[in-house]
Write a protein that holds these residues in place. Sequence first.
Motif, PDB file in Angstrom:
ATOM      1  N   LEU A   6       0.838  -1.202   0.000  1.00  0.00           N
ATOM      2  CA  LEU A   6       0.000   0.000   0.000  1.00  0.00           C
ATOM      3  C   LEU A   6       0.872   1.250   0.000  1.00  0.00           C
ATOM      4  O   LEU A   6       0.633   2.194  -0.765  1.00  0.00           O
ATOM      5  N   ALA A   7       1.868   1.255   0.877  1.00  0.00           N
ATOM      6  CA  ALA A   7       2.762   2.417   0.955  1.00  0.00           C
ATOM      7  C   ALA A   7       3.527   2.612  -0.351  1.00  0.00           C
ATOM      8  O   ALA A   7       3.688   3.739  -0.828  1.00  0.00           O
ATOM      9  N   ALA A   8       3.982   1.493  -0.944  1.00  0.00           N
ATOM     10  CA  ALA A   8       4.756   1.589  -2.182  1.00  0.00           C
ATOM     11  C   ALA A   8       3.904   2.081  -3.341  1.00  0.00           C
ATOM     12  O   ALA A   8       4.417   2.697  -4.279  1.00  0.00           O
ATOM     13  N   ALA A   9       2.591   1.819  -3.292  1.00  0.00           N
ATOM     14  CA  ALA A   9       1.700   2.249  -4.373  1.00  0.00           C
ATOM     15  C   ALA A   9       1.451   3.749  -4.360  1.00  0.00           C
ATOM     16  O   ALA A   9       1.020   4.323  -5.362  1.00  0.00           O
ATOM     17  N   LEU A  10       1.724   4.401  -3.232  1.00  0.00           N
ATOM     18  CA  LEU A  10       1.458   5.830  -3.098  1.00  0.00           C
ATOM     19  C   LEU A  10       2.604   6.688  -3.615  1.00  0.00           C
ATOM     20  O   LEU A  10       3.782   6.364  -3.424  1.00  0.00           O
ATOM     21  N   ARG A  11       2.237   7.787  -4.232  1.00  0.00           N
ATOM     22  CA  ARG A  11       3.219   8.819  -4.518  1.00  0.00           C
ATOM     23  C   ARG A  11       3.625   9.473  -3.202  1.00  0.00           C
ATOM     24  O   ARG A  11       2.846   9.489  -2.241  1.00  0.00           O
ATOM     25  N   PRO A  12       4.820  10.049  -3.118  1.00  0.00           N
ATOM     26  CA  PRO A  12       5.173  10.803  -1.909  1.00  0.00           C
ATOM     27  C   PRO A  12       4.121  11.883  -1.639  1.00  0.00           C
ATOM     28  O   PRO A  12       3.710  12.611  -2.535  1.00  0.00           O
ATOM     29  N   GLY A  13       3.665  11.937  -0.401  1.00  0.00           N
ATOM     30  CA  GLY A  13       2.607  12.866  -0.029  1.00  0.00           C
ATOM     31  C   GLY A  13       1.219  12.298  -0.190  1.00  0.00           C
ATOM     32  O   GLY A  13       0.241  12.921   0.247  1.00  0.00           O
ATOM     33  N   GLY A  14       1.101  11.119  -0.814  1.00  0.00           N
ATOM     34  CA  GLY A  14      -0.197  10.478  -0.980  1.00  0.00           C
ATOM     35  C   GLY A  14      -0.713   9.915   0.328  1.00  0.00           C
ATOM     36  O   GLY A  14       0.036   9.720   1.286  1.00  0.00           O
ATOM     37  N   ALA A  15      -2.021   9.631   0.373  1.00  0.00           N
ATOM     38  CA  ALA A  15      -2.679   9.230   1.613  1.00  0.00           C
ATOM     39  C   ALA A  15      -3.326   7.861   1.484  1.00  0.00           C
ATOM     40  O   ALA A  15      -3.709   7.433   0.390  1.00  0.00           O
ATOM     41  N   ALA A  16      -3.442   7.183   2.623  1.00  0.00           N
ATOM     42  CA  ALA A  16      -4.067   5.864   2.678  1.00  0.00           C
ATOM     43  C   ALA A  16      -5.212   5.872   3.677  1.00  0.00           C
ATOM     44  O   ALA A  16      -5.070   6.369   4.799  1.00  0.00           O
ATOM     45  N   SER A  17      -6.343   5.335   3.256  1.00  0.00           N
ATOM     46  CA  SER A  17      -7.506   5.136   4.119  1.00  0.00           C
ATOM     47  C   SER A  17      -7.590   3.642   4.404  1.00  0.00           C
ATOM     48  O   SER A  17      -7.831   2.842   3.497  1.00  0.00           O
ATOM     49  N   VAL A  18      -7.373   3.266   5.660  1.00  0.00           N
ATOM     50  CA  VAL A  18      -7.287   1.852   6.041  1.00  0.00           C
ATOM     51  C   VAL A  18      -8.335   1.558   7.104  1.00  0.00           C
ATOM     52  O   VAL A  18      -8.407   2.246   8.134  1.00  0.00           O
ATOM     53  N   LEU A  19      -9.144   0.541   6.852  1.00  0.00           N
ATOM     54  CA  LEU A  19     -10.198   0.141   7.783  1.00  0.00           C
ATOM     55  C   LEU A  19      -9.934  -1.288   8.222  1.00  0.00           C
ATOM     56  O   LEU A  19      -9.771  -2.183   7.387  1.00  0.00           O
ATOM     57  N   VAL A  20      -9.884  -1.501   9.551  1.00  0.00           N
ATOM     58  CA  VAL A  20      -9.599  -2.832  10.091  1.00  0.00           C
ATOM     59  C   VAL A  20     -10.605  -3.191  11.171  1.00  0.00           C
ATOM     60  O   VAL A  20     -11.242  -2.325  11.770  1.00  0.00           O
ATOM     61  N   ALA A  21     -10.729  -4.474  11.431  1.00  0.00           N
ATOM     62  CA  ALA A  21     -11.633  -4.953  12.479  1.00  0.00           C
ATOM     63  C   ALA A  21     -11.064  -4.635  13.856  1.00  0.00           C
ATOM     64  O   ALA A  21      -9.863  -4.791  14.100  1.00  0.00           O
ATOM     65  N   GLY A  22     -11.937  -4.186  14.758  1.00  0.00           N
ATOM     66  CA  GLY A  22     -11.529  -3.847  16.113  1.00  0.00           C
ATOM     67  C   GLY A  22     -11.615  -5.037  17.050  1.00  0.00           C
ATOM     68  O   GLY A  22     -12.586  -5.790  17.024  1.00  0.00           O
ATOM     69  N   ARG A  23     -10.613  -5.177  17.876  1.00  0.00           N
ATOM     70  CA  ARG A  23     -10.526  -6.338  18.768  1.00  0.00           C
ATOM     71  C   ARG A  23     -11.479  -6.224  19.960  1.00  0.00           C
ATOM     72  O   ARG A  23     -12.184  -7.166  20.302  1.00  0.00           O
ATOM     73  N   ALA A  24     -11.519  -5.076  20.605  1.00  0.00           N
ATOM     74  CA  ALA A  24     -12.322  -4.927  21.818  1.00  0.00           C
ATOM     75  C   ALA A  24     -13.799  -5.171  21.543  1.00  0.00           C
ATOM     76  O   ALA A  24     -14.498  -5.820  22.329  1.00  0.00           O
ATOM     77  N   ALA A  25     -14.283  -4.670  20.411  1.00  0.00           N
ATOM     78  CA  ALA A  25     -15.698  -4.843  20.072  1.00  0.00           C
ATOM     79  C   ALA A  25     -16.040  -6.313  19.891  1.00  0.00           C
ATOM     80  O   ALA A  25     -17.134  -6.757  20.283  1.00  0.00           O
ATOM     81  N   ALA A  26     -15.132  -7.068  19.293  1.00  0.00           N
ATOM     82  CA  ALA A  26     -15.391  -8.486  19.073  1.00  0.00           C
ATOM     83  C   ALA A  26     -15.479  -9.234  20.399  1.00  0.00           C
ATOM     84  O   ALA A  26     -16.335 -10.116  20.585  1.00  0.00           O
ATOM     85  N   VAL A  27     -14.609  -8.889  21.350  1.00  0.00           N
ATOM     86  CA  VAL A  27     -14.661  -9.527  22.667  1.00  0.00           C
ATOM     87  C   VAL A  27     -15.980  -9.203  23.364  1.00  0.00           C
ATOM     88  O   VAL A  27     -16.668 -10.084  23.889  1.00  0.00           O
ATOM     89  N   LEU A  28     -16.354  -7.933  23.346  1.00  0.00           N
ATOM     90  CA  LEU A  28     -17.573  -7.516  24.030  1.00  0.00           C
ATOM     91  C   LEU A  28     -18.819  -8.129  23.403  1.00  0.00           C
ATOM     92  O   LEU A  28     -19.729  -8.564  24.117  1.00  0.00           O
TER      93      LEU A  28
END
Length: 254
Positions: free
Chosen positions: A131-153
């Motif tokens: 992902l980082a390599a695909a970006l031009r310098p100064g480019g941005a990444a939007s990353v969404l991941v599953a949360g651990r605490a919510a799964a436990v609760l």
Amino acid sequence: MTRLDRVEHTTGFTGPPLTPRTAVIWSVLAAELARRDGDQLTVLDVGGGTGGFAVPLARAGHWVTVVDASPDALAALTRRAAEAGVADRVRAVQGDGDALGGLVEPAGADLVLCHSVLEVVDDPAPVAAALAAALRPGGAASVLVAGRAAAVLSRAMNGHLDVAAALAAAPAGSAGPRDTLRRRFDSDSAAALLGAAGLTVEEIHGVRVLADLLPATVADGQPAALVELERALAARSPYRELAAQLHLFARRPA
């Protein structure tokens, strides 16, 4: 006034109707588009499926490549883009997130989206590096991941205390071979993963802080109020860590 509150006043971008699952993400993306006002961005959407983010971004004038493993999802994306009149701005590429490095041009994207991918790939580190390599310098990444605490609760609240205990104890936040996800994250572990890939994390928000906990009658009966409450709590501790998903916005140093 928070950054999420300011978005509507700083950009003319009109995305799809906001929902508890998308409001926070679209608010952050809209702010980035406003920062790049007037630029036609090259966008890479990894795991973008049927184009829930890709098509609105293409309608806003940007060029979007969607990488997804599902041919059915990509076929639906192609139809959706055609119906929206942006077929010429959306490109579909079939492939797994694990093979991302060999599928896209290095340093060719201004914005990368990677939503609900890092929790299912074999190894998230090389994917984050790609992902980082695909970006031009100064480019941005939007990353969404599953949360651990919510799964436990959620497991505990549904009476599955053994599964909740397994999730809490497992280093990767997975309940074993029958779990649909290979791993889950907290803010620190997700930020460390992106940092090791060479990205600077600028913002972390919780997504679906309350949406999955409320009875359907409440969520469906007060959708606008729920969206605003989700936005209000997204960046605040301890609510952020209790969200079903964590949204990280990071940048490749210029």
